[in-house]
Design a protein around this motif. Structure first.
Motif: not given
Length: 249
Positions: A51, A54, A86, A110, A113
């Motif tokens: 995350l 991202d 996401a 995830l 992206i």
């Protein structure tokens, strides 16, 4: 013969595939990749890193896009959509399927992206940098304020405006006989070119027609003005034109 039949029956009863039988179909390459990503992303810290990757990739690419002149609305919509997509994967990651396994595709998304952003952004940035490094041709945008014929001692003002400012101007002038039937006097002509605007005004260059004169303009200069003095033989009538002019860094 009896031993061969017995071996085949024993193999079948032990759960082996019968001779010549087909095994289970091999999963597609995309599913195999997704399985590897899921297996590698077991644990909260891995999902947190994904995350974070991202966020950094999408927000960083958006900031660069804005710096390069991208429309703020378009940049905001694209970045927001990617981040929302996401974020929508996060609630799905903690769930378990009927077989007790973690979900297959959310971790894969995830990873995809930031890779997709980099796959598009890096070539686009490289292309933009290449185009920006090329000189800007302004030959046909230079305006001369004097009408021919020009004589010895005449001064012409050359000006150009550009929406693509660069810190350096390289320009060359050409002269020609106003009357082709008159005696040739072009070879003895010299030009004195002086910058008249901006913080770098007062730069002076001398040379014959066709010589490239380079002037430092400074950053952000959009208007350039030069005075061109003609030193020719007495009685010589000339036409002045711009042979080439380009802005670069």
């Amino acid at each position: 013969m009896t031993n061969d039949v017995t071996s085949a029956i024993s193999g079948a009863s032990a759960g082996g595939d019968p001779p010549g039988g087909d095994g289970p179909p091999r999963p597609s390459w995309l599913r195999r990749v997704a399985l590897r990503v899921r297996d590698a992303s077991v644990g909260a810290w891995t999902i947190t890193l994904l995350l974070l990757a991202d966020l950094v990739t999408v927000l960083g690419a958006g900031a660069i896009w804005l710096t390069l002149g991208g429309d703020p609305t378009v940049v905001g919509v694209v970045a927001g959509a990617l981040l929302a997509f996401a974020a929508a994967m996060l609630p799905l990651i903690g769930r378990r399927g009927p077989d007790g396994q973690p979900p297959l595709w959310p971790p894969f998304v995830l990873v995809v992206i930031p890779l997709a952003v980099l796959a598009v952004g890096v070539p686009a940035s490289g292309t933009w940098m290449f185009l920006e490094s090329r000189p800007v041709d302004v030959t046909h945008r230079v305006e001369l304020d004097a009408a021919p014929p020009l004589k010895d001692g005449d001064t012409v003002i050359a000006s150009v405006h550009t929406d693509d400012p660069e810190p350096r101007l390289t320009i060359a002038f050409d002269v020609a006989q106003h009357d082709p039937a008159a005696p040739v006097c072009v070879p003895g002509t010299e030009l004195t070119v002086t910058s008249r605007l901006g913080a770098r005004k007062g730069q002076v260059h001398q040379g014959t027609p066709g010589t490239e004169f380079t002037f430092a303009l400074g950053r952000g200069t959009t208007d350039v003005e030069l005075s061109v003095r003609i030193d020719a033989e007495p009685g010589c009538e000339l036409d002045l034109s711009v042979a080439s002019a380009q802005l670069d860094d």
